[in-house]
Motif scaffolding. Structure first.
Motif, PDB file in Angstrom:
ATOM      1  N   ASN A  57      21.903  37.570  14.920  1.00  0.00           N
ATOM      2  CA  ASN A  57      21.680  36.437  14.946  1.00  0.00           C
ATOM      3  C   ASN A  57      21.080  35.721  15.862  1.00  0.00           C
ATOM      4  OD1 ASN A  57      23.416  36.676  11.500  1.00  0.00           O
ATOM      5  ND2 ASN A  57      21.462  36.362  10.620  1.00  0.00           N
ATOM      6  N   ASN A  58      20.384  34.687  15.548  1.00  0.00           N
ATOM      7  CA  ASN A  58      20.495  33.780  17.055  1.00  0.00           C
ATOM      8  C   ASN A  58      20.764  32.681  16.400  1.00  0.00           C
ATOM      9  OD1 ASN A  58      18.681  34.776  19.190  1.00  0.00           O
ATOM     10  ND2 ASN A  58      16.738  34.501  18.694  1.00  0.00           N
ATOM     11  N   TYR A  59      21.940  31.530  16.622  1.00  0.00           N
ATOM     12  CA  TYR A  59      22.193  30.104  16.273  1.00  0.00           C
ATOM     13  C   TYR A  59      22.806  29.730  17.471  1.00  0.00           C
ATOM     14  CZ  TYR A  59      24.197  27.577  12.263  1.00  0.00           C
ATOM     15  OH  TYR A  59      24.564  26.555  11.335  1.00  0.00           O
ATOM     16  N   TYR A  60      22.826  29.691  18.225  1.00  0.00           N
ATOM     17  CA  TYR A  60      23.373  28.899  19.563  1.00  0.00           C
ATOM     18  C   TYR A  60      24.580  27.919  19.370  1.00  0.00           C
ATOM     19  CZ  TYR A  60      20.357  31.444  22.651  1.00  0.00           C
ATOM     20  OH  TYR A  60      19.515  32.473  22.650  1.00  0.00           O
ATOM     21  N   GLU A  61      24.583  27.723  18.339  1.00  0.00           N
ATOM     22  CA  GLU A  61      26.030  26.351  17.618  1.00  0.00           C
ATOM     23  C   GLU A  61      27.154  27.462  17.731  1.00  0.00           C
ATOM     24  OE1 GLU A  61      22.151  25.960  16.459  1.00  0.00           O
ATOM     25  OE2 GLU A  61      21.820  23.884  15.564  1.00  0.00           O
ATOM     26  N   LEU A 113      10.156  37.577   9.943  1.00  0.00           N
ATOM     27  CA  LEU A 113      10.465  37.392  10.700  1.00  0.00           C
ATOM     28  C   LEU A 113      10.247  37.918  12.241  1.00  0.00           C
ATOM     29  CD1 LEU A 113      13.547  35.004  11.191  1.00  0.00           C
ATOM     30  CD2 LEU A 113      12.817  36.547  12.771  1.00  0.00           C
ATOM     31  N   CYS A 115      11.391  36.680  16.278  1.00  0.00           N
ATOM     32  CA  CYS A 115      11.566  36.526  16.886  1.00  0.00           C
ATOM     33  C   CYS A 115      10.726  36.325  18.262  1.00  0.00           C
ATOM     34  CB  CYS A 115      12.953  36.693  16.623  1.00  0.00           C
ATOM     35  SG  CYS A 115      13.923  36.011  18.091  1.00  0.00           S
ATOM     36  N   SER A 150      19.267  19.902  12.693  1.00  0.00           N
ATOM     37  CA  SER A 150      19.820  20.272  12.487  1.00  0.00           C
ATOM     38  C   SER A 150      21.400  19.306  12.665  1.00  0.00           C
ATOM     39  CB  SER A 150      20.407  21.492  13.506  1.00  0.00           C
ATOM     40  OG  SER A 150      19.409  22.456  13.342  1.00  0.00           O
ATOM     41  N   TYR A 169      19.619  20.664  17.454  1.00  0.00           N
ATOM     42  CA  TYR A 169      19.039  21.906  17.484  1.00  0.00           C
ATOM     43  C   TYR A 169      17.304  21.113  16.844  1.00  0.00           C
ATOM     44  CZ  TYR A 169      16.329  26.291  17.212  1.00  0.00           C
ATOM     45  OH  TYR A 169      15.410  27.007  17.692  1.00  0.00           O
ATOM     46  N   ASN A 198      22.868  32.303   8.961  1.00  0.00           N
ATOM     47  CA  ASN A 198      21.353  32.206   8.750  1.00  0.00           C
ATOM     48  C   ASN A 198      20.784  31.065   8.457  1.00  0.00           C
ATOM     49  OD1 ASN A 198      22.158  35.367   7.505  1.00  0.00           O
ATOM     50  ND2 ASN A 198      19.955  35.511   8.373  1.00  0.00           N
ATOM     51  N   ARG A 203      18.002  25.934   5.063  1.00  0.00           N
ATOM     52  CA  ARG A 203      17.362  25.982   6.515  1.00  0.00           C
ATOM     53  C   ARG A 203      15.313  26.035   6.544  1.00  0.00           C
ATOM     54  NH1 ARG A 203      17.387  32.062   8.965  1.00  0.00           N
ATOM     55  NH2 ARG A 203      16.045  31.040  10.575  1.00  0.00           N
ATOM     56  N   GLY A 211      10.512  32.537  15.192  1.00  0.00           N
ATOM     57  CA  GLY A 211      11.377  32.429  14.849  1.00  0.00           C
ATOM     58  C   GLY A 211      12.297  31.362  14.650  1.00  0.00           C
ATOM     59  N   PHE A 212      12.092  30.468  15.993  1.00  0.00           N
ATOM     60  CA  PHE A 212      13.024  29.696  16.798  1.00  0.00           C
ATOM     61  C   PHE A 212      12.223  28.609  15.830  1.00  0.00           C
ATOM     62  CE2 PHE A 212       9.905  30.263  20.752  1.00  0.00           C
ATOM     63  CZ  PHE A 212       9.259  28.654  20.443  1.00  0.00           C
ATOM     64  N   SER A 214      11.637  27.894  13.446  1.00  0.00           N
ATOM     65  CA  SER A 214      12.788  27.627  12.011  1.00  0.00           C
ATOM     66  C   SER A 214      14.188  27.484  11.491  1.00  0.00           C
ATOM     67  CB  SER A 214      13.256  28.992  11.080  1.00  0.00           C
ATOM     68  OG  SER A 214      12.129  29.423  11.110  1.00  0.00           O
ATOM     69  N   GLY A 215      14.447  26.078  11.505  1.00  0.00           N
ATOM     70  CA  GLY A 215      15.984  25.179  12.300  1.00  0.00           C
ATOM     71  C   GLY A 215      16.875  25.306  11.299  1.00  0.00           C
ATOM     72  N   LYS A 216      17.869  25.604  11.292  1.00  0.00           N
ATOM     73  CA  LYS A 216      19.271  26.286  10.702  1.00  0.00           C
ATOM     74  C   LYS A 216      19.595  25.032  10.237  1.00  0.00           C
ATOM     75  CE  LYS A 216      19.747  30.933  11.422  1.00  0.00           C
ATOM     76  NZ  LYS A 216      20.363  31.700  12.008  1.00  0.00           N
TER      77      LYS A 216
HETATM   78  N1  MTE Z   1      18.770  26.724  14.654  1.00  0.00           N
HETATM   79  C1  MTE Z   1      19.374  26.191  14.786  1.00  0.00           C
HETATM   80  N2  MTE Z   1      20.226  24.966  14.291  1.00  0.00           N
HETATM   81  N3  MTE Z   1      20.559  26.885  16.437  1.00  0.00           N
HETATM   82  C2  MTE Z   1      19.636  28.362  16.315  1.00  0.00           C
HETATM   83  O1  MTE Z   1      19.900  28.439  17.986  1.00  0.00           O
HETATM   84  N4  MTE Z   1      17.981  30.005  16.286  1.00  0.00           N
HETATM   85  C3  MTE Z   1      16.393  30.376  16.014  1.00  0.00           C
HETATM   86  C4  MTE Z   1      16.554  29.643  14.496  1.00  0.00           C
HETATM   87  N5  MTE Z   1      16.789  28.658  13.963  1.00  0.00           N
HETATM   88  C5  MTE Z   1      18.305  28.902  16.013  1.00  0.00           C
HETATM   89  C6  MTE Z   1      18.167  28.635  15.128  1.00  0.00           C
HETATM   90  C7  MTE Z   1      15.970  31.247  16.691  1.00  0.00           C
HETATM   91  S1  MTE Z   1      15.711  31.631  18.587  1.00  0.00           S
HETATM   92  C8  MTE Z   1      15.696  32.251  15.345  1.00  0.00           C
HETATM   93  S2  MTE Z   1      14.891  33.542  15.948  1.00  0.00           S
HETATM   94  C9  MTE Z   1      16.346  32.305  14.079  1.00  0.00           C
HETATM   95  O2  MTE Z   1      16.653  31.061  13.758  1.00  0.00           O
HETATM   96  C10 MTE Z   1      16.781  33.085  13.822  1.00  0.00           C
HETATM   97  O3  MTE Z   1      16.948  33.142  12.611  1.00  0.00           O
HETATM   98  P1  MTE Z   1      18.263  34.466  11.594  1.00  0.00           P
HETATM   99  O4  MTE Z   1      19.625  34.685  12.751  1.00  0.00           O
HETATM  100  O5  MTE Z   1      18.513  34.399  10.368  1.00  0.00           O
HETATM  101  O6  MTE Z   1      17.492  35.746  11.897  1.00  0.00           O
END
Ligand code: MTE
Length: 297
Positions: A57-61, A113, A115, A150, A169, A198, A203, A211-212, A214-216
């Motif tokens: 995953n990518n989720y820098y938090e 997705l 990236c 986020s 984010y 995820n 999200r 993908g970036f 798409s905020g989580k």
């Molecule tokens: N949302 C938040 N809040 N923080 C993040 O770091 N990373 C993004 C995106 N949403 C990110 C985020 C990036 S770079 C990608 S590629 C996707 O989430 C990855 O989603 P996944 O881990 O569900 O595949």
């Protein structure tokens, strides 16, 4: 093109859990779409495994390594949780997450997705169109963009204790992009509740953008007049544009975007050609008529 049938690939246990999950959330089985429009253009026949989707995953938090979100997000609490919709609206609202889950039936949406780093996954999300949620408020004519924020919670999100990004984010869309039916509020994955890594409890997912976008873990959706500054534009405007439509003809300044590695559990994942708009061109190209997509990357 072969249509993806959920029951063919889902392990029995997950499939049964899924039925219970749907029942618990009040999702009508009849309301599940086993396919959506995008299937016509994108080969979504072999979804990435649940394990890969939830451990890479990518989720820098929660840290900058691919394995960090899975390892460091398990204790993160997603209740209570409220999503606020505000800005250029007649009246702002605060929606408790369970009200959202109960009042908008989720359907299965198998979406690709892609990236920006050059890999992709085929993901059987559960969700519904963002337009349905935005229709809860009366949007003023001045609103031209939508800003997604986020959660900011450095106490419980170890990655936020370092300034790797300008927290929280933030991402954004033009209002018409946000209203497009393919723009999805994601509530689950493989028929199960959305895992923390995820982006639980909610999200955004925009299948034709990198993908970036798409905020989580969204807590705020703001209708705004001007194009919002996003976390990645703030970090590196030369590398990350506002639109960030998947485009094999516009390279990232440091690498090509022409191909992608499809993560599918094999040791050597196949590399395939990246498709314009990630394969969703028939549905979304009209949003960009007359725009130079090299300038507006
Ligand atoms: N949302 C938040 N809040 N923080 C993040 O770091 N990373 C993004 C995106 N949403 C990110 C985020 C990036 S770079 C990608 S590629 C996707 O989430 C990855 O989603 P996944 O881990 O569900 O595949």
């Amino acid at each position: 093109m072969k249509k993806f049938k959920y029951s063919e690939i889902t392990p029995e246990k997950i499939y049964n859990n899924r039925r219970t999950f749907l029942k618990n959330l009040g999702y009508g089985i009849g309301g599940i779409a086993f396919a959506n429009n995008a299937l016509a253009n994108t080969d979504l026949s072999k979804p990435t495994s649940y394990k890969d989707i939830t451990t890479y995953n990518n989720y820098y938090e929660f840290g900058t390594s691919k394995g960090d979100p899975y390892k460091k997000s398990q204790d993160f609490k997603t209740r209570p949780w409220t999503v606020r919709i505000e800005g250029e609206v007649e009246e702002p609202i605060d929606l408790p997450i369970d009200e959202i889950l109960n009042s908008f039936p989720s359907e299965e949406r198998v979406q690709r997705l892609r990236c920006v780093e050059g890999w992709s996954m085929i993901i059987p999300w559960m969700g519904f169109s963002l337009s349905e949620l935005l229709n809860k408020v009366k949007i003023k004519p001045e609103a031209k963009f939508v800003k997604f924020e986020s959660v900011y919670d450095p106490e419980n999100m170890v990655g936020q204790r370092r300034a790797v990004l300008n927290w929280p984010y933030v991402e954004g869309l033009r209002l018409d992009e946000a209203m497009h039916p393919l723009t999805t509020v994601v509530t689950g994955l493989y028929g199960k509740p959305l895992p923390n890594q995820n982006g639980a409890p909610l999200r955004i997912f925009i299948p034709w953008k990198y993908g970036f976008k798409s905020g989580k873990a969204i807590v705020k959706i703001e209708l705004v007049k001007k194009m919002p500054m996003t976390a990645w534009m703030w970090a590196s405007p030369r590398e990350y544009g506002f639109y960030s439509n998947v485009n094999p003809n516009v390279n990232h300044p440091r690498w090509s975007q022409a191909t992608e590695r499809v993560i599918n559990g094999e040791v050597f994942s196949p590399r395939v050609k990246t498709l314009m708009f990630n394969g969703y061109g028939d549905e979304v190209a009209h949003l960009y008529t007359g725009m130079d997509l090299k300038k507006n990357f």
